[in-house]
Design an enzyme around this catalytic site. Structure first.
Site, PDB file in Angstrom:
ATOM      1  N   GLU A 446       0.814  -1.223   0.000  1.00  0.00           N
ATOM      2  CA  GLU A 446       0.000   0.000   0.000  1.00  0.00           C
ATOM      3  C   GLU A 446       0.850   1.277   0.000  1.00  0.00           C
ATOM      4  O   GLU A 446       0.755   2.114   0.898  1.00  0.00           O
ATOM      5  CB  GLU A 446      -0.956  -0.026   1.197  1.00  0.00           C
ATOM      6  CG  GLU A 446      -1.986  -1.128   1.048  1.00  0.00           C
ATOM      7  CD  GLU A 446      -2.921  -1.260   2.235  1.00  0.00           C
ATOM      8  OE1 GLU A 446      -4.112  -1.510   2.018  1.00  0.00           O
ATOM      9  OE2 GLU A 446      -2.454  -1.138   3.397  1.00  0.00           O
ATOM     10  N   GLU A 517      -4.811 -10.022   0.141  1.00  0.00           N
ATOM     11  CA  GLU A 517      -5.574  -9.906   1.387  1.00  0.00           C
ATOM     12  C   GLU A 517      -7.039 -10.144   1.043  1.00  0.00           C
ATOM     13  O   GLU A 517      -7.543  -9.601   0.054  1.00  0.00           O
ATOM     14  CB  GLU A 517      -5.411  -8.525   2.032  1.00  0.00           C
ATOM     15  CG  GLU A 517      -4.022  -8.231   2.571  1.00  0.00           C
ATOM     16  CD  GLU A 517      -3.916  -6.843   3.202  1.00  0.00           C
ATOM     17  OE1 GLU A 517      -4.982  -6.267   3.555  1.00  0.00           O
ATOM     18  OE2 GLU A 517      -2.783  -6.330   3.333  1.00  0.00           O
TER      19      GLU A 517
END
Length: 796
Positions: A446, A517
């Protein structure tokens, strides 16, 4: 201030550190037990223990040269090393997810940086055959300066990477004093914006390695398997050329290859009929490097990784990652994670059918990967990079397009950060390059995409072309610029809707799809494992996923009156910037008790499932979801037949031969009762002992409803009939002595003088002595009374 401002200088990442190298622990003689017991090496001097410590609210308060010999440390406190000072009562804990815990102004950080001064005295004795000494820090958050016996040694950052210093010239026989100044923040903190509690200090082991003048400095082992031949290439670098004997042994100590070398370069070995490493059979070979004054023992595993037609193959078998994201986290020790703590996690993961781990969002301690080699886990090793904070900045309108476009500008796509980002990737890859468990390198988490990650990927693919690369944040970019994705092997996503996955597979599908994820496990989550399971197994281009996340993060604060641990989350320590209890999102509680979500995961990902069962013929069709083992080698299948909840038959199936990813048939003819609710339950138990699991461990179960003439539960029917009868309106008539109560299936008489029942008849049986509750009320017309009888449990 007594130190230079390296901590906000992007050109100064390390000073006087050794070049990164592979992790290993040498000894003077051969030692085979140094993975979980590295202190058994006589060349390994562990400096852990109780250190002297002083905390400062600001670096400007550190005015004394505390590192000088003879400095009075009588006012210092004591602190455990490894440890984090917040767990010892200094400073305060802070949990943030996306936001930085300080104002965004890279590379500058708040000027009043909290810091901790550490001082420790230890005894050292120089060895004639190993006169060199190298000081290793395996984890310090966030950056640190180090001195030995008053002499400056060096500086380093990157919290979850090893920093090694040559301290030969500053050590002396007898007592030595090491001093370390650790800063809470540095410019590297902009790259360490992970979703976790923020803690500071020396949180991993510190040790000295005693080394000969002439020895191996680094080695890179790669393997290739073609048909029944394995080729092992070892690229070896020496401190100085020295005669080195190399041998490879199998699991039982038989030598399968050997050779010698005296100079830098590549040496090749051939192993015939190698046994391949996989998660179900993590077979390892030993490599022994012997020089005149030192022995290094390492382990290698033969396995292949390929991508063909957007499908991942390990050892030629299509693979599915049954993975989980794991942080270093403990409610009592913080970031400090010992061998035993890691082993507890790995054992629980094996027990619940995981085969892979993502080291979110930084490299773990180096022995973690050796343990994954031994216990059979595939690993995504992830660089210590997350620059999430800019995601929330720089936009007039809060739209995804604006967020993505501006996210990368300040770090991911700013060349000023190239050195720092590539450095973190290189530190990870160089240290862990020899671990067979690592099948994938991740550039971080991220942080958006840009030229810096392009360069990190390019270097990684050039250095290690055999492994897979992934970086989910590559999709977050400035759409006005064309970026290069040639060195990115997977299309990774977090939390996609099933419809989004289908759209990618239909319209693109050029790369394997990885759920890096998924199934966020906060609160009532997760709840859709089965949906994702079906999606993963519907298309071979779906290579699996990693659940977010393994454990809840919390800080233990003593016990409540009932004996339970009191846990604190974000905001409970007085911090202003925090993300509350968003850190409570694991499959296990902070103390590793399983959540119900973990139990659900285990059975969804059971190694075998029933495809169909034909009651007439007794044909049972099973599917093997294992990647490598035949069911007959891995699973014993027991069955139970129940009728109205009672076991009426049980047994064990004979060996069921089903190859990985295939269906197989077996006969199971049952005498099914003609009445009652009947079920067949198949229980899958581990047939053999494997690392971390005992023989007989339950791997999962299936339950099938059986058909018969009347599949209604007989006991429930009896209850329903009573409820139906008792629930009817009851007509009550009176005479001089009695109240007569009548309904469809029963009649009662009540003595008006005593208020007691004279008789209670139901379906021909007397229930006079069975207790009940009676409510009588009169209808508004016809002088009739209606009553409701509530039977107590003891009467039914």
């Amino acid at each position: 201030m007594i130190v230079p401002r390296y901590y906000e200088n992007l050109e100064m990442l390390h000073e006087n550190t050794m070049s990164p190298r592979a992790y290993y622990i040498p000894a003077s003689v051969r030692k085979d037990d140094l993975i979980e017991n590295r202190e058994n090496s006589d060349r390994f001097l562990l400096l852990n223990g109780e250190w002297n410590f002083k905390y400062f609210d600001s670096i400007y308060e550190v005015t004394d040269v505390f590192y000088e010999e003879g400095y009075d440390i009588s006012e210092f406190d004591k602190i455990a090393v490894p440890g984090v000072w917040q767990m010892a009562g200094y400073d305060s804990h802070q949990y943030t997810n996306i936001r930085y815990p300080f104002p965004f102004d890279p590379p500058c950080i708040p000027q009043d940086i909290p810091c901790g001064a550490y001082v420790h005295t230890f005894t050292y004795q120089k060895e004639e055959k190993a006169p060199k000494a190298f000081l290793n820090f395996e984890g310090v958050d966030s950056c640190f300066f180090v001195w030995m016996n008053g002499t400056y040694v060096g500086y380093s950052q990157v919290s979850h990477a090893t920093s090694e210093f040559d301290v030969t010239s500053v050590l002396k026989d007898g007592d030595n004093t090491i001093a370390v100044l650790v800063l809470k923040w540095c410019d590297g903190s902009y790259l360490e914006d992970q979703d976790k509690f923020r803690m500071s200090g020396i949180f991993r082991d510190i040790y000295l390695l005693k080394r000969p003048e002439k020895t191996i400095r680094d080695y890179h082992i790669t393997t290739q398997v073609t048909n029944d031949i394995a080729t092992v290439k070892m690229d070896i670098q020496f401190t100085d050329p020295v005669e080195t004997k190399i041998q490879i042994e199998d699991k039982y100590g038989a030598i399968v290859a050997n050779g010698e070398t005296v100079k830098d370069g590549v040496i090749e070995f051939t192993v015939v009929n190698p046994i391949l490493w996989n998660t179900e059979n993590p077979y390892l070979y030993k490599v022994i490097f012997t020089t005149p004054d030192e022995v290094i023992v390492d382990r290698i595993g033969f396995r292949t990784i390929t991508i063909k037609d957007a499908v991942i193959y390990i050892n030629g078998e299509k693979i599915k990652f049954r993975g989980v994201n794991r942080h270093d986290s403990d409610p009592k020790t913080g970031f400090v994670t010992s061998v035993n703590q890691i082993k507890t996690d790995l054992t629980l993961m094996k027990q619940h059918n995981f085969n892979s781990i993502r080291s979110s969002h930084y490299p773990n301690a180096p022995y973690f990967y050796q343990m994954c080699d031994e216990y059979g886990f595939m690993v995504i090793d992830e660089a210590d990079i997350e620059a999430h904070g800019p995601f929330m900045l720089y936009r007039k309108e809060d739209t995804d397009q604006n967020r993505f476009r501006r996210w990368n500008e300040k770090i991911a796509d700013d060349p000023a950060w190239e050195g720092a980002i590539v450095d973190r990737v290189q530190l990870m890859v160089e240290r862990d390059k020899n671990r067979p468990c690592i099948v994938m390198w991740s550039m971080g988490n991220e942080s958006a995409y840009g030229c810096n990650f392009e360069n990190a990927l390019k270097w990684t693919k050039s250095f290690d072309p055999e492994r897979i690369t992934q970086y989910e944040s590559a999709r977050y970019r400035n759409c006005d610029i064309t970026y290069n994705y040639d060195d990115l092997d997977l299309y990774s996503r977090m939390y996609p809707a099933l419809s989004e996955i289908e759209e990618y597979l239909e319209k693109d599908g050029s790369k394997p799809f990885l759920l890096v994820e998924y199934c966020h496990s906060m609160g009532n989550g997760p709840g859709d494992f089965e949906d994702y399971f079906q999606m993963i197994h519907k298309d071979d281009r779906m290579c699996g996923g990693f659940v977010w996340e393994w454990c809840d993060h919390a800080i233990a604060h003593g016990e409540a009156d009932n004996g339970k641990t009191i846990y604190h989350y974000g905001g409970d320590h007085g911090e202003i910037v925090h993300d509350s209890n968003f850190c409570m999102d694991g499959l296990v509680y902070p103390d590793r008790r399983p959540h119900t979500g973990l139990l659900e995961y285990k059975n969804v990902y059971r190694p075998v499932r029933v495809v169909s069962y034909d009651q007439e013929s007794g044909e049972l069709v099973l599917h093997n979801y294992m990647d490598f083992d035949n069911l007959k080698e891995y699973v014993e299948i027991f069955y139970e037949m129940t009728n109205d909840g009672l076991t009426v038959g049980k047994g064990k199936l004979s060996n069921v031969f089903v190859n990985p990813h295939e269906d197989g048939k077996v006969k199971l003819k049952l005498q099914i009762p003609s009445e009652g609710k009947a079920y067949l339950k198949l229980i899958y138990r581990l047939k053999k002992e494997i690392p971390l699991l005992e023989k007989g461990h339950v791997l999962g179960f299936d339950e099938i409803k059986l058909c018969n003439e009347d599949g209604r539960n007989r006991k429930a029917l009896e209850w329903l009939e009573r409820e139906e009868a008792i629930g009817d309106n009851i007509t009550v008539k009176e005479n001089d002595t009695e109240i007569i109560i009548q309904a469809k299936k029963f009649s009662y008489t009540l003595d008006k003088r005593t208020g007691l029942f004279n008789s209670i008849q139901f379906a021909g049986r007397n229930y006079l002595n069975h207790p009940m509750e009676l409510n009588i009320w009169r209808a508004p017309t016809d002088n009739d009374m209606y009553i409701k009888l509530d039977w107590k449990k003891s009467s039914l």
